[in-house]
Design a protein around this motif. Structure first.
Motif, mmCIF file in Angstrom:
data_model
loop_
_atom_site.group_PDB
_atom_site.id
_atom_site.type_symbol
_atom_site.label_atom_id
_atom_site.label_comp_id
_atom_site.label_asym_id
_atom_site.label_seq_id
_atom_site.Cartn_x
_atom_site.Cartn_y
_atom_site.Cartn_z
ATOM 1 N N ARG A 192 0.829 -1.198 0.000
ATOM 2 C CA ARG A 192 0.000 0.000 0.000
ATOM 3 C C ARG A 192 0.869 1.255 0.000
ATOM 4 O O ARG A 192 0.561 2.243 -0.688
ATOM 5 C CB ARG A 192 -0.922 -0.002 1.229
ATOM 6 C CG ARG A 192 -1.786 1.246 1.389
ATOM 7 C CD ARG A 192 -2.640 1.494 0.169
ATOM 8 N NE ARG A 192 -3.402 2.726 0.292
ATOM 9 C CZ ARG A 192 -3.873 3.425 -0.717
ATOM 10 N NH1 ARG A 192 -3.649 3.004 -1.948
ATOM 11 N NH2 ARG A 192 -4.562 4.516 -0.525
ATOM 12 N N ALA A 193 1.967 1.218 0.758
ATOM 13 C CA ALA A 193 2.866 2.380 0.799
ATOM 14 C C ALA A 193 3.470 2.645 -0.574
ATOM 15 O O ALA A 193 3.614 3.798 -0.986
ATOM 16 C CB ALA A 193 3.972 2.159 1.830
ATOM 17 N N ILE A 194 3.822 1.570 -1.306
ATOM 18 C CA ILE A 194 4.358 1.732 -2.657
ATOM 19 C C ILE A 194 3.338 2.429 -3.547
ATOM 20 O O ILE A 194 3.667 3.355 -4.300
ATOM 21 C CB ILE A 194 4.751 0.358 -3.258
ATOM 22 C CG1 ILE A 194 6.000 -0.194 -2.558
ATOM 23 C CG2 ILE A 194 5.005 0.486 -4.761
ATOM 24 C CD1 ILE A 194 7.256 0.625 -2.758
ATOM 25 N N ASP A 195 2.094 1.989 -3.464
ATOM 26 C CA ASP A 195 1.040 2.601 -4.284
ATOM 27 C C ASP A 195 0.893 4.081 -3.970
ATOM 28 O O ASP A 195 0.684 4.899 -4.870
ATOM 29 C CB ASP A 195 -0.291 1.876 -4.053
ATOM 30 C CG ASP A 195 -0.282 0.452 -4.596
ATOM 31 O OD1 ASP A 195 0.556 0.161 -5.473
ATOM 32 O OD2 ASP A 195 -1.100 -0.356 -4.143
ATOM 33 N N VAL A 196 1.010 4.437 -2.697
ATOM 34 C CA VAL A 196 0.910 5.844 -2.296
ATOM 35 C C VAL A 196 2.082 6.644 -2.863
ATOM 36 O O VAL A 196 1.907 7.749 -3.381
ATOM 37 C CB VAL A 196 0.867 5.973 -0.761
ATOM 38 C CG1 VAL A 196 0.985 7.446 -0.335
ATOM 39 C CG2 VAL A 196 -0.424 5.383 -0.218
ATOM 40 N N HIS A 197 3.296 6.080 -2.793
ATOM 41 C CA HIS A 197 4.472 6.754 -3.357
ATOM 42 C C HIS A 197 4.283 6.988 -4.858
ATOM 43 O O HIS A 197 4.638 8.054 -5.374
ATOM 44 C CB HIS A 197 5.733 5.912 -3.128
ATOM 45 C CG HIS A 197 6.228 5.915 -1.713
ATOM 46 N ND1 HIS A 197 6.280 7.061 -0.942
ATOM 47 C CD2 HIS A 197 6.713 4.914 -0.930
ATOM 48 C CE1 HIS A 197 6.763 6.754 0.252
ATOM 49 N NE2 HIS A 197 7.038 5.466 0.276
ATOM 50 N N ILE A 198 3.743 5.991 -5.557
ATOM 51 C CA ILE A 198 3.536 6.119 -7.003
ATOM 52 C C ILE A 198 2.515 7.208 -7.300
ATOM 53 O O ILE A 198 2.714 8.027 -8.218
ATOM 54 C CB ILE A 198 3.073 4.776 -7.609
ATOM 55 C CG1 ILE A 198 4.185 3.717 -7.491
ATOM 56 C CG2 ILE A 198 2.676 4.963 -9.075
ATOM 57 C CD1 ILE A 198 5.464 4.040 -8.222
ATOM 58 N N VAL A 199 1.422 7.246 -6.536
ATOM 59 C CA VAL A 199 0.412 8.291 -6.723
ATOM 60 C C VAL A 199 1.037 9.673 -6.532
ATOM 61 O O VAL A 199 0.817 10.597 -7.333
ATOM 62 C CB VAL A 199 -0.764 8.102 -5.737
ATOM 63 C CG1 VAL A 199 -1.669 9.343 -5.733
ATOM 64 C CG2 VAL A 199 -1.579 6.868 -6.115
ATOM 65 N N ASN A 200 1.852 9.808 -5.493
ATOM 66 C CA ASN A 200 2.491 11.101 -5.220
ATOM 67 C C ASN A 200 3.492 11.475 -6.313
ATOM 68 O O ASN A 200 3.588 12.645 -6.705
ATOM 69 C CB ASN A 200 3.180 11.061 -3.859
ATOM 70 C CG ASN A 200 2.183 11.009 -2.717
ATOM 71 O OD1 ASN A 200 1.035 11.424 -2.868
ATOM 72 N ND2 ASN A 200 2.603 10.499 -1.577
ATOM 73 N N LEU A 201 4.242 10.494 -6.801
ATOM 74 C CA LEU A 201 5.193 10.760 -7.878
ATOM 75 C C LEU A 201 4.464 11.194 -9.145
ATOM 76 O O LEU A 201 4.908 12.118 -9.849
ATOM 77 C CB LEU A 201 6.045 9.516 -8.165
ATOM 78 C CG LEU A 201 7.348 9.367 -7.377
ATOM 79 C CD1 LEU A 201 7.997 8.026 -7.668
ATOM 80 C CD2 LEU A 201 8.311 10.498 -7.680
ATOM 81 N N ARG A 202 3.357 10.539 -9.442
ATOM 82 C CA ARG A 202 2.592 10.908 -10.629
ATOM 83 C C ARG A 202 2.097 12.347 -10.548
ATOM 84 O O ARG A 202 2.088 13.072 -11.543
ATOM 85 C CB ARG A 202 1.417 9.943 -10.804
ATOM 86 C CG ARG A 202 1.818 8.591 -11.388
ATOM 87 C CD ARG A 202 0.666 7.625 -11.379
ATOM 88 N NE ARG A 202 0.973 6.411 -12.141
ATOM 89 C CZ ARG A 202 0.258 5.297 -12.073
ATOM 90 N NH1 ARG A 202 -0.802 5.237 -11.280
ATOM 91 N NH2 ARG A 202 0.595 4.255 -12.796
ATOM 92 N N LYS A 203 1.696 12.756 -9.362
ATOM 93 C CA LYS A 203 1.227 14.131 -9.184
ATOM 94 C C LYS A 203 2.352 15.124 -9.479
ATOM 95 O O LYS A 203 2.106 16.247 -9.923
ATOM 96 C CB LYS A 203 0.710 14.343 -7.763
ATOM 97 C CG LYS A 203 -0.599 13.614 -7.459
ATOM 98 C CD LYS A 203 -1.005 13.822 -6.008
ATOM 99 C CE LYS A 203 -2.310 13.092 -5.689
ATOM 100 N NZ LYS A 203 -2.686 13.238 -4.264
ATOM 101 N N LYS A 204 3.597 14.690 -9.240
ATOM 102 C CA LYS A 204 4.740 15.581 -9.385
ATOM 103 C C LYS A 204 5.350 15.567 -10.789
ATOM 104 O O LYS A 204 5.954 16.560 -11.208
ATOM 105 C CB LYS A 204 5.811 15.219 -8.347
ATOM 106 C CG LYS A 204 5.348 15.445 -6.910
ATOM 107 C CD LYS A 204 6.358 14.972 -5.882
ATOM 108 C CE LYS A 204 5.836 15.223 -4.468
ATOM 109 N NZ LYS A 204 6.796 14.794 -3.433
ATOM 110 N N ILE A 205 5.208 14.458 -11.523
ATOM 111 C CA ILE A 205 5.912 14.373 -12.811
ATOM 112 C C ILE A 205 4.994 14.268 -14.023
ATOM 113 O O ILE A 205 5.427 14.527 -15.144
ATOM 114 C CB ILE A 205 6.908 13.200 -12.836
ATOM 115 C CG1 ILE A 205 6.172 11.865 -12.921
ATOM 116 C CG2 ILE A 205 7.841 13.230 -11.630
ATOM 117 C CD1 ILE A 205 7.090 10.672 -13.157
ATOM 118 N N GLU A 206 3.741 13.845 -13.813
ATOM 119 C CA GLU A 206 2.844 13.655 -14.948
ATOM 120 C C GLU A 206 2.141 14.968 -15.314
ATOM 121 O O GLU A 206 1.769 15.748 -14.441
ATOM 122 C CB GLU A 206 1.783 12.597 -14.616
ATOM 123 C CG GLU A 206 2.333 11.215 -14.308
ATOM 124 C CD GLU A 206 2.722 10.439 -15.545
ATOM 125 O OE1 GLU A 206 2.569 10.976 -16.660
ATOM 126 O OE2 GLU A 206 3.165 9.287 -15.394
#
Length: 241
Positions: free
Chosen positions: A199-213
């Motif tokens: 679940r923590a990995i999924d949260v990190h990915i969501v946050n990264l997407r907000k920053k780079i996508e």
């Protein structure tokens, strides 16, 4: 400190291996069954696996194949079988080395050191090769990493990241197009994020997407591979500038 996972059902042999490796400065985890070994391979994040072929619940070759599908961790087979066919089968299953019992503990620790050193060198060379290749790309590359200053640049703009987010992005950029399981991503940031989970990995990915996508709801850079994990699919990325 490098970590070694010992999957061996013979308790005396397992304890002896653990003792020798611990004396050499390794952190050691032990599993006496295949299912426990496969679980620990994901949770412990070893730098090398010592795997016995004769396990009570599953053939060691199958365990080797399962671990290899999920990780590139070096695997050394330990076996009473000395036939060439067994060695060939082990290599086909994804093993990196094969030692016949009985063997010298001194030779075993030397081989462990050599396998880990080779593995770490391969990872470093892959990162450097990716950096050298990407140096030729133009300034329009969407994502750039500066290793020395630990900066993440998105289309030329500095973006703040957490330590774990930076480490994940560094891994993605080093291996563009490679599909990483959640277990592999967990192992990447284990130690920086003590309570890291799927679940923590999924949260990190969501946050990264907000920053780079450009549009986080329709990600084009970090793609989900359903039922497995994630991959980075940008055509252009730069490391080490």
């Amino acid at each position: 400190m490098y970590k070694v996972l010992v999957i061996e059902d013979d308790v005396m042999m397992s304890d002896m291996l653990s003792m020798y490796l611990s004396e050499e400065g390794y952190s050691v985890a032990q599993a006496y069954r295949a299912d426990d070994g496969i679980k620990l391979a994901a949770e412990f994040g070893p730098d090398l696996v010592l795997l016995d072929l004769m396990l009570p619940d599953l053939d060691g070759m199958e365990v080797c194949a399962v671990i290899r599908k999920r990780s590139n961790v070096p695997i050394m087979i330990l076996s009473m079988k000395s036939e060439v066919s067994e060695r060939v089968q082990a290599l086909k299953a994804g093993a990196d080395d094969y030692m016949c019992k009985p063997f010298s503990m001194h030779e075993m620790t030397a081989r462990v050191e050599a396998l880990i050193r080779r593995s770490q060198t391969t990872i470093s060379e892959a990162v450097l090769q990716a950096a050298a290749t990407n140096e030729a790309l133009d300034d329009l590359d969407p994502i750039q990493l500066d290793f020395e200053r630990r900066l993440l640049l998105v289309r030329g703009q500095l973006v703040e990241t957490t330590f774990s987010e930076y480490e994940l992005m560094k891994l993605f950029l080093a291996y563009p197009g490679k599909v990483f399981s959640r277990e592999e991503l967990i192992n990447t940031i284990r130690g920086f994020d003590s309570f890291v989970t799927d679940r923590a990995i999924d949260v990190h990915i969501v946050n990264l997407r907000k920053k780079i996508e450009q549009n986080p709801k329709e990600p084009r850079l970090i793609r989900t591979v359903w039922g497995f994990g994630y991959k980075y699919t940008a055509d252009h990325s730069t490391i080490g500038r």
